[in-house]
Design an enzyme around this catalytic site. Structure first.
Site, PDB file in Angstrom:
ATOM      1  N   CYS A  57      -2.310  11.823  34.088  1.00 64.26           N
ATOM      2  CA  CYS A  57      -2.378  10.574  35.160  1.00 64.26           C
ATOM      3  C   CYS A  57      -2.705  11.126  36.551  1.00 64.26           C
ATOM      4  CB  CYS A  57      -1.183   9.904  34.919  1.00 64.26           C
ATOM      5  SG  CYS A  57       0.203  10.785  35.472  1.00 64.26           S
TER       6      CYS A  57
ATOM      7  N   LYS B 111      11.273   4.518  23.290  1.00 62.82           N
ATOM      8  CA  LYS B 111      10.096   4.325  22.427  1.00 62.82           C
ATOM      9  C   LYS B 111       8.806   5.110  22.731  1.00 62.82           C
ATOM     10  CE  LYS B 111       6.670   2.445  21.542  1.00 62.82           C
ATOM     11  NZ  LYS B 111       5.337   3.499  21.312  1.00 62.82           N
TER      12      LYS B 111
END
Ligand code: NAD
Length: 512
Positions: free
Chosen positions: A295, A187
């Site tokens: 990140c 997803k």
């Protein structure tokens, strides 16, 4: 800067449509809902993406469950051969993948190609699966009895991924999951969904059986359906901390194995003995590369007295020369942010930081944009100086091109700042003192540490993951921890009677 593109312009007319990939082919159903895809460099809508719900997730998980028995029985060598073939295809399609990433994420072409290359390192690692799945064997643990350990696939695994690495982060997951004999449902982020479909096509071309890799597009509804589906046995998530916590809590409550990597606030300590040019280069690359939407970006420089003023000056010199512009122009070094809303949120920290007492040493709103359209989601590199841990601009993950500088009186104070942060993804120290570096790597409460290396992303054969609110779950991604996550251990104790044996013994096995 050029004026904003006309809403009825060529890009609008050539709008693309991205949907799911289920059971080895594109999904052709009618979507109940959909979202827009933007070109961040123009601000124009470039496409639409279907949003899946329970029905599409059921179809994808059903296809993965159907493919599972055949794929898990496929020999290790054949599974590795599919990975080798995918590796070659993905390498050959790097420019195409990178182009899709730049068009939807906005990062510059070299950075997008770099993302694909780092993802492919995990595919390289997964090609070694016959070696990685070797178990242990002990002969004669009791007389005539042998013991061995094996690792078997967990079943259908799901991957839920963020916008900032639409190719690399999925590649942290599915190559190892598939090589271990699992089937997979991805997803991806709804903001940049196209790379996932090209990856699915390349896996099919590489010989992966239908249903072994599926993609369901969408947002929370698709995620919730995956978390609720009984046939999903393991969930890998990478994204922001609140969603990571949610995925971990709901996934584990539903009995699934979950690794959920969250947000970050990465500090770079600069000690007084550091090479300041090296440190300034690192702060600029790691703070503003990919517009700070990494990140592992450095978002806080902790300057130990007395280096602060000189370091900020050298960073300023470098920032002034950075070319901000569309990711598909060769001269651009930093692209736009992913959406207009995100750009506005990030820019808001420049005002709120000043209101809280920080000094806006570099205001990215004034940075020139070269070759970009006015409607693009632009924000140049910015620097807030004299930030303190009490300020919102320090506490929040800004996730944009805003570097904060915290001044510390000593190494001990710098360490206290870092260890006081709720996040623990990456960190770095800049120093020429090996003893200081060693002490830092030992004392800092962070999962990935760099010494004179600002973005210490581990190679694929090590594992990637943070501590504290940057990771929920026990296992990091890729490397041996990745293999561990996507497999279950089994220990077998086995007695094969010697051919000379004559009788039957039904007693409980004892080690006599
Ligand atoms: P996000 O958390 O908004 O979205 C991540 C995924 O979760 C997407 O697929 C999204 O569709 C889905 N999602 C969003 N809201 C949801 C909800 N309420 N319920 C269920 N699913 C939901 O993250 P993002 O904005 O796409 O990515 C940026 C974030 O990811 C940053 O916080 C960044 O630090 C983090 N990140 C972390 C790592 C790491 O390794 N720790 C790596 C990359 C990105």
């Amino acid at each position: 800067m050029k004026p904003a593109s006309d809403a009825d312009g060529a890009e609008k007319r050539a709008i693309k449509h991205i949907s799911h990939w289920i059971d080895g082919k594109p999904w052709l159903g009618e979507a109940a809902s959909s979202g827009d895809i933007y070109n961040p460099a123009t601000g124009a809508i470039s496409g639409t993406v279907d949003f899946g719900g329970a029905a599409e997730v059921a179809a994808a998980v059903g296809a993965a469950a159907k493919a599972l028995p055949g794929w898990r029985e496929t020999s290790l060598v054949k599974r590795a051969a599919v990975m080798f073939a995918f590796r070659e295809l993905a390498r050959a399609h790097t420019a195409e993948l990178a182009g899709l990433i730049t068009a939807e994420h906005g990062k510059v072409a070299s950075d997008a190609a770099g993302e694909v290359a780092r993802g492919l390192e995990v595919v390289d690692f997964a090609c070694g699966i016959p070696h990685l799945l070797k178990g242990g064997f002990s002969e004669n643990v009791s007389t005539g009895v042998d013991a061995y350990s094996i690792r078997q696939p967990v079943g259908v695994a799901a991957g839920i991924t963020p916008f900032n690495f639409p190719a690399m982060v999925p590649m942290w997951m599915f190559p190892i999951a598939l090589a271990c004999g699992n089937t997979f449902v991805l997803k991806p982020s709804e903001k940049d969904p196209s790379a996932s479909i090209l990856i699915a096509r390349l896996l099919a071309e590489a010989g992966l059986p239908d249903g072994a890799f599926n993609v369901v597009q969408g947002g929370k509804e698709a995620v919730d359906a995956l978390l609720a589906h009984d046939d999903v046995k393991a969930v890998s998530f990478v994204g922001s901390t609140p969603v990571a916590r949610y995925i971990y809590e709901h996934g584990t409550a539903a009995g699934k194995r979950v690794q959920a990597l969250g947000g970050a606030k990465n500090h770079m300590v600069v000690l007084p003995d550091a090479d300041l040019d090296l440190a300034a280069d690192a702060a600029v690359n790691a703070g503003f590369g990919s517009a700070g939407e990494r990140c592992m970006a450095i978002s806080v420089v902790v300057a130990v007295d007395p280096v602060g003023d000189e370091l900020v000056r050298r960073i300023g010199e470098r920032v002034a020369g950075l070319t901000v512009g569309p990711g598909d122009l060769a001269e651009s070094e930093m692209g736009p942010l992913v959406t207009g809303a995100h750009r506005d949120k990030v820019a808001g920290y420049l005002d709120s930081g000043v209101a809280e007492g920080a000094q806006l040493a570099i205001d990215g709103r004034r940075h020139p944009v070269s070759g970009g359209e006015a409607g693009g989601f632009w924000l140049g590199p910015s620097l807030l100086d004299h930030v303190t841990p009490a300020m919102g601009c320090y506490r929040d993950e800004i996730f944009g091109p805003v570097l904060s500088v915290v001044r510390a009186a000593s190494y001990a104070e710098a360490l206290e700042v870092i260890n006081g942060s709720p996040y623990g993804n990456g960190t770095a120290i800049f120093t020429n003192d090996g003893g200081a570096a060693r002490r830092f790597t030992h004392e800092v409460e962070v999962g990935m540490v760099g010494v004179n290396v600002p973005i210490p992303v581990p190679m694929a054969f090590y594992s990637f993951g943070g501590w504290k609110s940057s990771l929920f779950g026990d296992t990091h991604v890729h490397g041996t921890e990745g293999v561990h996550f996507y497999t279950r251990g089994k220990a077998v104790t086995s007695r094969w009677l010697d051919p000379s044996h004559g009788g039957v013994n039904l007693g409980f096995p004892v080690n006599s």
